[in-house]
Design a protein around this motif. Structure first.
Motif, PDB file in Angstrom:
ATOM      1  N   PRO A  95      16.204   7.592  -0.624  1.00 20.13           N
ATOM      2  CA  PRO A  95      15.205   8.433  -1.283  1.00 20.13           C
ATOM      3  C   PRO A  95      13.871   8.408  -0.524  1.00 20.13           C
ATOM      4  N   LEU A  96      13.279   9.563  -0.362  1.00 25.38           N
ATOM      5  CA  LEU A  96      11.963   9.644   0.278  1.00 25.38           C
ATOM      6  C   LEU A  96      10.940   8.943  -0.612  1.00 25.38           C
ATOM      7  N   SER A  97      10.091   8.142  -0.007  1.00 24.01           N
ATOM      8  CA  SER A  97       9.047   7.439  -0.762  1.00 24.01           C
ATOM      9  C   SER A  97       7.680   7.759  -0.152  1.00 24.01           C
ATOM     10  N   GLN A  98       6.641   7.565  -0.946  1.00 22.98           N
ATOM     11  CA  GLN A  98       5.285   7.778  -0.433  1.00 22.98           C
ATOM     12  C   GLN A  98       4.976   6.789   0.697  1.00 22.98           C
ATOM     13  N   ASN A  99       5.572   5.593   0.642  1.00 19.21           N
ATOM     14  CA  ASN A  99       5.383   4.627   1.736  1.00 19.21           C
ATOM     15  C   ASN A  99       5.937   5.166   3.052  1.00 19.21           C
ATOM     16  N   ARG A 100       7.128   5.729   3.015  1.00 21.10           N
ATOM     17  CA  ARG A 100       7.729   6.290   4.246  1.00 21.10           C
ATOM     18  C   ARG A 100       6.937   7.508   4.714  1.00 21.10           C
ATOM     19  N   VAL A 101       6.482   8.327   3.756  1.00 24.03           N
ATOM     20  CA  VAL A 101       5.665   9.493   4.105  1.00 24.03           C
ATOM     21  C   VAL A 101       4.407   9.040   4.856  1.00 24.03           C
ATOM     22  N   GLN A 166     -10.822   9.377  -0.507  1.00 26.63           N
ATOM     23  CA  GLN A 166     -10.775   8.714  -1.815  1.00 26.63           C
ATOM     24  C   GLN A 166      -9.620   9.238  -2.646  1.00 26.63           C
ATOM     25  N   SER A 167      -9.413  10.553  -2.587  1.00 32.10           N
ATOM     26  CA  SER A 167      -8.425  11.161  -3.464  1.00 32.10           C
ATOM     27  C   SER A 167      -7.019  10.607  -3.198  1.00 32.10           C
ATOM     28  N   HIS A 168      -6.782  10.040  -2.006  1.00 32.11           N
ATOM     29  CA  HIS A 168      -5.484   9.408  -1.745  1.00 32.11           C
ATOM     30  C   HIS A 168      -5.355   8.103  -2.499  1.00 32.11           C
ATOM     31  N   ALA A 169      -6.297   7.206  -2.237  1.00 32.66           N
ATOM     32  CA  ALA A 169      -6.228   5.857  -2.802  1.00 32.66           C
ATOM     33  C   ALA A 169      -6.092   5.907  -4.316  1.00 32.66           C
ATOM     34  N   GLU A 170      -6.690   6.910  -4.944  1.00 36.66           N
ATOM     35  CA  GLU A 170      -6.703   6.982  -6.403  1.00 36.66           C
ATOM     36  C   GLU A 170      -5.444   7.604  -6.969  1.00 36.66           C
ATOM     37  N   GLU A 171      -4.651   8.275  -6.126  1.00 33.79           N
ATOM     38  CA  GLU A 171      -3.597   9.052  -6.740  1.00 33.79           C
ATOM     39  C   GLU A 171      -2.355   8.249  -7.063  1.00 33.79           C
ATOM     40  N   SER A 172      -1.671   8.738  -8.062  1.00 33.83           N
ATOM     41  CA  SER A 172      -0.391   8.289  -8.560  1.00 33.83           C
ATOM     42  C   SER A 172       0.340   7.221  -7.740  1.00 33.83           C
ATOM     43  N   PHE A 173       1.127   7.627  -6.796  1.00 32.23           N
ATOM     44  CA  PHE A 173       2.059   6.725  -6.157  1.00 32.23           C
ATOM     45  C   PHE A 173       1.396   5.684  -5.278  1.00 32.23           C
ATOM     46  N   GLU A 174       0.168   5.937  -4.856  1.00 28.34           N
ATOM     47  CA  GLU A 174      -0.509   4.949  -4.026  1.00 28.34           C
ATOM     48  C   GLU A 174      -0.746   3.667  -4.824  1.00 28.34           C
ATOM     49  N   GLU A 175      -0.798   3.791  -6.156  1.00 24.15           N
ATOM     50  CA  GLU A 175      -0.988   2.627  -7.023  1.00 24.15           C
ATOM     51  C   GLU A 175       0.306   2.154  -7.653  1.00 24.15           C
ATOM     52  N   GLY A 176       1.339   2.936  -7.562  1.00 21.12           N
ATOM     53  CA  GLY A 176       2.600   2.592  -8.201  1.00 21.12           C
ATOM     54  C   GLY A 176       2.690   3.059  -9.648  1.00 21.12           C
ATOM     55  N   ALA A 232       5.294  -6.321  -9.159  1.00 20.80           N
ATOM     56  CA  ALA A 232       4.361  -6.545  -8.031  1.00 20.80           C
ATOM     57  C   ALA A 232       3.017  -5.912  -8.336  1.00 20.80           C
ATOM     58  N   PRO A 233       2.331  -6.395  -9.390  1.00 21.99           N
ATOM     59  CA  PRO A 233       1.131  -5.703  -9.851  1.00 21.99           C
ATOM     60  C   PRO A 233      -0.056  -5.787  -8.880  1.00 21.99           C
ATOM     61  N   GLU A 234      -0.159  -6.848  -8.076  1.00 23.37           N
ATOM     62  CA  GLU A 234      -1.359  -6.988  -7.242  1.00 23.37           C
ATOM     63  C   GLU A 234      -1.275  -6.186  -5.950  1.00 23.37           C
ATOM     64  N   LYS A 235      -0.046  -5.869  -5.559  1.00 19.66           N
ATOM     65  CA  LYS A 235       0.124  -5.112  -4.316  1.00 19.66           C
ATOM     66  C   LYS A 235      -0.249  -3.648  -4.562  1.00 19.66           C
ATOM     67  N   SER A 236      -0.832  -2.990  -3.560  1.00 19.57           N
ATOM     68  CA  SER A 236      -1.102  -1.554  -3.708  1.00 19.57           C
ATOM     69  C   SER A 236      -0.078  -0.765  -2.905  1.00 19.57           C
ATOM     70  N   GLY A 237       0.175   0.457  -3.342  1.00 24.73           N
ATOM     71  CA  GLY A 237       1.199   1.273  -2.690  1.00 24.73           C
ATOM     72  C   GLY A 237       2.551   0.613  -2.824  1.00 24.73           C
ATOM     73  N   CYS A 238       2.864   0.202  -4.076  1.00 27.44           N
ATOM     74  CA  CYS A 238       4.000  -0.695  -4.250  1.00 27.44           C
ATOM     75  C   CYS A 238       5.210  -0.011  -4.856  1.00 27.44           C
ATOM     76  N   GLU A 239       5.297   1.290  -4.760  1.00 23.53           N
ATOM     77  CA  GLU A 239       6.510   1.923  -5.280  1.00 23.53           C
ATOM     78  C   GLU A 239       7.673   1.533  -4.385  1.00 23.53           C
ATOM     79  N   GLU A 240       8.879   1.652  -4.966  1.00 26.10           N
ATOM     80  CA  GLU A 240      10.064   1.229  -4.220  1.00 26.10           C
ATOM     81  C   GLU A 240      10.145   1.969  -2.891  1.00 26.10           C
ATOM     82  N   ASN A 241      10.593   1.260  -1.875  1.00 31.45           N
ATOM     83  CA  ASN A 241      10.667   1.872  -0.551  1.00 31.45           C
ATOM     84  C   ASN A 241      11.818   2.850  -0.467  1.00 31.45           C
TER      85      ASN A 241
END
Ligand code: ADE
Length: 241
Positions: A95-101, A166-176, A232-241
């Motif tokens: 599955p494509l993930s925001q991390n891979r993107v 800024q709009s990246h860091a704040e958005e949905s998947f960047e925070e999980g 993994a609450p403390e990690k950022s950008g922590c959605e499944e790879n």
């Protein structure tokens, strides 16, 4: 050197010369990335330009021939070099993930092989170590639309493309988490009001409210993301790879 996207396809017309007024289209016009198509049929060797054949072992549909796809891949590789990842769009992929993107957007570009019919002979994918990616658990009629999805997701992360960083860091998947709900004026519309806290000017309260909303909606709609977030609450950008 702008970020470079190459689509290997039997339907090059599905990749428009212009993407219009869209963000990706504007960025294309601004020269922040380039989009090239390679017509796989151009590498067919016989007089009928055959690109497919019946599946070994029987079954429905047709399979794209490894020798034809190989010539197209070699052509692209010889011009792009080995640093550009070669990706095959398929519902069988990871599955494509925001991390891979994010990783792909930070690299030199992508070469995307688009399948048609039932798919591509596995040997040519194995021979070139192709990364197989899915954009979701549904079946499209070909990889072209999926390739455009991948490219769009990458292009908006290219430095200088989106309005603010800024709009990246704040958005949905960047925070999980899924994103909190958005409101704008008018303050009252058809008897529905903007939540008071958003008009309070109290930034800590606003932040807390948005966080609660994001957590509630994630718990409700995406138990899978909610589980990963809490693991993994403390990690950022922590959605499944
Ligand atoms: N090709 C057909 N369906 C697809 C999907 N869900 N993801 C990626 N490529 C595809």
């Amino acid at each position: 050197v702008p970020w470079r996207a190459v689509a290997l396809t039997l339907f090059p017309d599905m990749f428009p010369g212009s993407l219009g007024q869209s963000l990706a289209g504007q960025a294309l016009e601004d020269g922040r990335w380039s989009l090239e198509t390679v017509d796989i049929r151009g590498f067919a060797r016989d007089k009928h330009r055959t690109v497919d054949d019946t599946p070994s072992g029987g079954g429905a549909g047709m399979v794209m021939r490894p020798d034809v796809v190989d010539l197209a891949v070699r052509d692209v590789r010889s011009r792009l070099g080995g640093d550009v990842p070669l990706i095959y769009m398929t519902p069988r992929g990871r599955p494509l993930s925001q991390n891979r993107v994010r990783e792909l957007a930070e690299g030199p570009g992508v070469a995307v092989l688009c399948g048609r019919y039932e798919g591509v002979d596995q040997r040519v994918l194995d021979a070139h170590n192709v990364e197989e990616i899915s954009i979701g658990d549904y079946v499209l009629s070909g990889g072209e639309v999926a390739a455009l999805v991948l490219m769009d997701a990458c292009v908006r992360l290219i430095p200088g493309v989106m309005g603010s960083d800024q709009s990246h860091a704040e958005e949905s998947f960047e925070e999980g988490l899924l994103e909190y709900p958005l409101y704008t004026r008018p303050q009252e519309w058809e008897g529905r009001t903007v939540p008071d806290v958003l008009l309070s000017g109290h930034h800590a309260n606003i932040r807390a409210w948005r966080r609660e909303q994001a957590e509630a909606i994630t718990r409700e709609r995406r138990p899978d993301l909610w589980l990963a977030f809490n693991a993994a609450p403390e990690k950022s950008g922590c959605e499944e790879n």
